[in-house]
Structure formats: C-alpha cells, structure tokens
Design a protein around this motif. Structure first.
Motif, mmCIF file in Angstrom:
data_model
loop_
_atom_site.group_PDB
_atom_site.id
_atom_site.type_symbol
_atom_site.label_atom_id
_atom_site.label_comp_id
_atom_site.label_asym_id
_atom_site.label_seq_id
_atom_site.Cartn_x
_atom_site.Cartn_y
_atom_site.Cartn_z
ATOM 1 N N THR A 1 0.034 -0.030 10.461
ATOM 2 C CA THR A 1 -0.698 0.601 11.549
ATOM 3 C C THR A 1 -2.193 0.505 11.251
ATOM 4 O OG1 THR A 1 -0.735 2.769 10.489
ATOM 5 C CG2 THR A 1 1.183 2.256 11.882
ATOM 6 N N PHE A 2 -2.994 0.850 12.239
ATOM 7 C CA PHE A 2 -4.442 0.820 12.048
ATOM 8 C C PHE A 2 -4.859 1.723 10.895
ATOM 9 C CE2 PHE A 2 -8.630 2.706 12.878
ATOM 10 C CZ PHE A 2 -9.407 1.556 12.835
ATOM 11 N N TYR A 3 -4.274 2.924 10.816
ATOM 12 C CA TYR A 3 -4.635 3.849 9.741
ATOM 13 C C TYR A 3 -4.204 3.319 8.383
ATOM 14 C CZ TYR A 3 -5.316 7.846 6.826
ATOM 15 O OH TYR A 3 -5.737 8.654 5.800
ATOM 16 N N GLU A 4 -3.024 2.714 8.297
ATOM 17 C CA GLU A 4 -2.570 2.150 7.019
ATOM 18 C C GLU A 4 -3.508 1.030 6.555
ATOM 19 O OE1 GLU A 4 2.239 2.849 7.144
ATOM 20 O OE2 GLU A 4 1.393 1.142 8.235
ATOM 21 N N GLU B 1 -6.579 2.772 5.288
ATOM 22 C CA GLU B 1 -6.304 3.342 3.972
ATOM 23 C C GLU B 1 -6.344 2.263 2.888
ATOM 24 O OE1 GLU B 1 -2.195 4.644 2.853
ATOM 25 O OE2 GLU B 1 -3.127 6.637 2.873
ATOM 26 N N GLN B 2 -5.790 1.110 3.172
ATOM 27 C CA GLN B 2 -5.799 0.013 2.211
ATOM 28 C C GLN B 2 -7.218 -0.474 1.920
ATOM 29 O OE1 GLN B 2 -3.083 -1.433 0.483
ATOM 30 N NE2 GLN B 2 -2.346 0.544 1.185
ATOM 31 N N LEU B 3 -8.021 -0.617 2.957
ATOM 32 C CA LEU B 3 -9.405 -1.059 2.762
ATOM 33 C C LEU B 3 -10.206 -0.050 1.943
ATOM 34 C CD1 LEU B 3 -10.225 -2.571 6.267
ATOM 35 C CD2 LEU B 3 -9.902 -3.807 4.109
ATOM 36 N N VAL B 4 -10.033 1.214 2.243
ATOM 37 C CA VAL B 4 -10.733 2.252 1.482
ATOM 38 C C VAL B 4 -10.279 2.226 0.023
ATOM 39 C CG1 VAL B 4 -11.002 4.756 1.200
ATOM 40 C CG2 VAL B 4 -11.205 3.727 3.466
ATOM 41 N N ALA B 5 -8.986 2.071 -0.213
ATOM 42 C CA ALA B 5 -8.468 2.021 -1.582
ATOM 43 C C ALA B 5 -9.049 0.830 -2.339
ATOM 44 C CB ALA B 5 -6.945 1.958 -1.572
ATOM 45 N N LEU B 6 -9.149 -0.309 -1.691
ATOM 46 C CA LEU B 6 -9.717 -1.497 -2.347
ATOM 47 C C LEU B 6 -11.205 -1.312 -2.648
ATOM 48 C CD1 LEU B 6 -7.927 -4.315 -0.332
ATOM 49 C CD2 LEU B 6 -7.560 -3.700 -2.739
ATOM 50 N N LYS C 1 -8.628 5.005 -11.367
ATOM 51 C CA LYS C 1 -8.570 3.654 -10.786
ATOM 52 C C LYS C 1 -7.127 3.186 -10.686
ATOM 53 C CE LYS C 1 -10.337 -1.033 -11.142
ATOM 54 N NZ LYS C 1 -9.129 -1.572 -10.578
ATOM 55 N N HIS C 2 -6.339 3.460 -11.715
ATOM 56 C CA HIS C 2 -4.930 3.066 -11.700
ATOM 57 C C HIS C 2 -4.193 3.694 -10.516
ATOM 58 C CE1 HIS C 2 -0.999 1.935 -13.191
ATOM 59 N NE2 HIS C 2 -0.629 3.196 -13.123
ATOM 60 N N SER C 3 -4.478 4.958 -10.251
ATOM 61 C CA SER C 3 -3.806 5.625 -9.130
ATOM 62 C C SER C 3 -4.233 5.021 -7.793
ATOM 63 C CB SER C 3 -4.077 7.125 -9.155
ATOM 64 O OG SER C 3 -5.433 7.401 -8.898
ATOM 65 N N ILE C 4 -5.475 4.606 -7.693
ATOM 66 C CA ILE C 4 -5.948 3.982 -6.448
ATOM 67 C C ILE C 4 -5.354 2.588 -6.286
ATOM 68 C CG2 ILE C 4 -7.999 3.084 -5.274
ATOM 69 C CD1 ILE C 4 -9.500 5.507 -6.415
ATOM 70 N N VAL C 5 -5.234 1.848 -7.390
ATOM 71 C CA VAL C 5 -4.652 0.503 -7.332
ATOM 72 C C VAL C 5 -3.198 0.576 -6.882
ATOM 73 C CG1 VAL C 5 -3.926 -1.462 -8.768
ATOM 74 C CG2 VAL C 5 -6.249 -0.561 -8.959
ATOM 75 N N LYS C 6 -2.459 1.608 -7.334
ATOM 76 C CA LYS C 6 -1.077 1.760 -6.888
ATOM 77 C C LYS C 6 -1.008 1.926 -5.377
ATOM 78 C CE LYS C 6 0.486 5.028 -9.681
ATOM 79 N NZ LYS C 6 1.370 5.926 -10.440
ATOM 80 N N VAL C 7 -1.961 2.644 -4.824
ATOM 81 C CA VAL C 7 -2.011 2.802 -3.370
ATOM 82 C C VAL C 7 -2.320 1.455 -2.719
ATOM 83 C CG1 VAL C 7 -3.294 3.840 -1.454
ATOM 84 C CG2 VAL C 7 -2.608 5.238 -3.394
ATOM 85 N N ALA C 8 -3.297 0.743 -3.282
ATOM 86 C CA ALA C 8 -3.701 -0.545 -2.708
ATOM 87 C C ALA C 8 -2.575 -1.568 -2.771
ATOM 88 C CB ALA C 8 -4.938 -1.078 -3.423
ATOM 89 N N LEU C 9 -1.739 -1.502 -3.789
ATOM 90 C CA LEU C 9 -0.631 -2.446 -3.918
ATOM 91 C C LEU C 9 0.625 -1.981 -3.190
ATOM 92 C CD1 LEU C 9 -1.040 -3.477 -7.666
ATOM 93 C CD2 LEU C 9 -1.743 -4.742 -5.626
ATOM 94 N N ARG C 10 0.493 -0.877 -2.475
ATOM 95 C CA ARG C 10 1.576 -0.312 -1.663
ATOM 96 C C ARG C 10 2.763 0.146 -2.497
ATOM 97 N NH1 ARG C 10 0.182 1.653 2.619
ATOM 98 N NH2 ARG C 10 2.169 1.402 3.587
ATOM 99 N N ARG C 11 2.526 0.471 -3.776
ATOM 100 C CA ARG C 11 3.596 1.043 -4.576
ATOM 101 C C ARG C 11 3.793 2.501 -4.206
ATOM 102 N NH1 ARG C 11 1.548 -1.442 -10.109
ATOM 103 N NH2 ARG C 11 2.081 -3.594 -9.709
ATOM 104 N N GLU C 12 2.717 3.116 -3.753
ATOM 105 C CA GLU C 12 2.764 4.498 -3.302
ATOM 106 C C GLU C 12 1.887 4.602 -2.072
ATOM 107 O OE1 GLU C 12 1.593 7.001 -6.528
ATOM 108 O OE2 GLU C 12 3.206 6.299 -7.810
ATOM 109 N N SER C 13 2.260 5.463 -1.165
ATOM 110 C CA SER C 13 1.499 5.557 0.077
ATOM 111 C C SER C 13 0.297 6.474 -0.041
ATOM 112 C CB SER C 13 2.406 6.020 1.214
ATOM 113 O OG SER C 13 2.948 7.281 0.908
ATOM 114 N N ILE C 14 0.381 7.487 -0.890
ATOM 115 C CA ILE C 14 -0.748 8.395 -1.081
ATOM 116 C C ILE C 14 -0.883 8.692 -2.566
ATOM 117 C CG2 ILE C 14 -0.613 9.508 1.187
ATOM 118 C CD1 ILE C 14 0.884 11.816 -0.187
ATOM 119 N N ILE C 15 -2.021 9.265 -2.931
ATOM 120 C CA ILE C 15 -2.219 9.665 -4.313
ATOM 121 C C ILE C 15 -1.210 10.769 -4.634
ATOM 122 C CG2 ILE C 15 -3.865 10.638 -5.962
ATOM 123 C CD1 ILE C 15 -4.640 7.864 -4.995
#
Length: 144
Positions: A9-12, A15-20, A75-89
């Motif tokens: 979705t647009f929000y997802e 979220e990915q861009l912000v995480a990166l 940073k590790h927690s943010i990378v997990k979000v960016a790699l879609r391993r987790e949806s939120i922190i």
C-alpha cells in the motif's frame, strides 16, 4: 523488497522509504562515532600511559562503545523493518535498547553520583528487565 513493492500500500511504501533513510542516517552516525572513538583511543594511548586506576579514560571509551552498541541495535531493528522481516519496531527491541542505554549510564556514572539517582536508575533497570523477560516469555522465548 522489490518483489513486494507492487503489492504494498502507499503507507507501506512510505514506511519502507523512511526505514531506508533512517538506516542510512544511522549508518553515517555510526561511522562518524567509530572514527571519533578510534581518534580518542589513539590520543589516550599516545598522550597518557594506560593506567587501569584512572577510571575517567575507561568511562569515556566504554561509554562511547556502549553508545555505538545502542546505535547498532537501533539500526538493526530498522533494517529488519526495511527487509520486511517485521512490519513495525518490536516492543522487545525498544526495551532492549533502553536496557543498553541504562547499562551505558551505569558505566559512565561519576563517583560522586547521589545514592538516590543510582537507586532510581537501578529501579528503572530492574523494571525494564522484568518487562523484557515478560515480553520474551509472551513471545515464546524467541531470541533478542
């Protein structure tokens, strides 16, 4: 991430861009902090003999190392979000970072710190430790 981009979705996507972006900014901060840490350690070794009885140099160095560990975990927690391993922190990660920050605070405490402040920090550390254990048990004891 590319294969999921079309179905996000647009929000997802946002979220990915912000995480990166956050991940890149934190990486730069970590690199700068490592360079500064190396410079400080080099100056300590060059200008002063390494004396284990002088705690201020050790507090400075270990405080900086703990700060780097906190940044790396963040940073590790943010990378997990960016790699879609987790949806939120995850709450567990936030608690772990807070525990690291409190441990860092204990490392850099001055000798003349008031007993009340030490007791308050110890109470916060104990409370966070209990919450972390409860969250881990709720998650089935999955890793940190």
């Amino acid at each position: 991430m590319r294969r999921y981009w079309r179905v996000m979705t647009f929000y997802e996507r946002f979220e990915q861009l912000v995480a990166l972006i956050l991940s890149a900014v934190i990486a730069v901060v970590i690199i700068v902090a490592v360079v500064e840490l190396v410079e400080i350690v080099a100056l300590i070794l060059i200008n002063e003999p390494l004396n284990p009885m002088r705690s201020d140099a050790f507090q400075l160095v270990f405080g900086m190392i703990m700060t780097l560990l906190i940044a790396l975990e963040f940073k590790h927690s943010i990378v997990k979000v960016a790699l879609r391993r987790e949806s939120i922190i995850q709450v567990k990660t936030v608690i772990l970072i807070a525990l690291l920050a409190l441990a860092r605070k204990f490392v850099i405490l001055d000798a003349d710190t008031s007993p009340g402040k030490i007791a308050a920090l110890a109470g916060a550390l104990l409370a966070l430790g209990i919450v972390y254990r409860l969250v881990r048990e709720h998650d089935g004891g999955a890793g940190a």
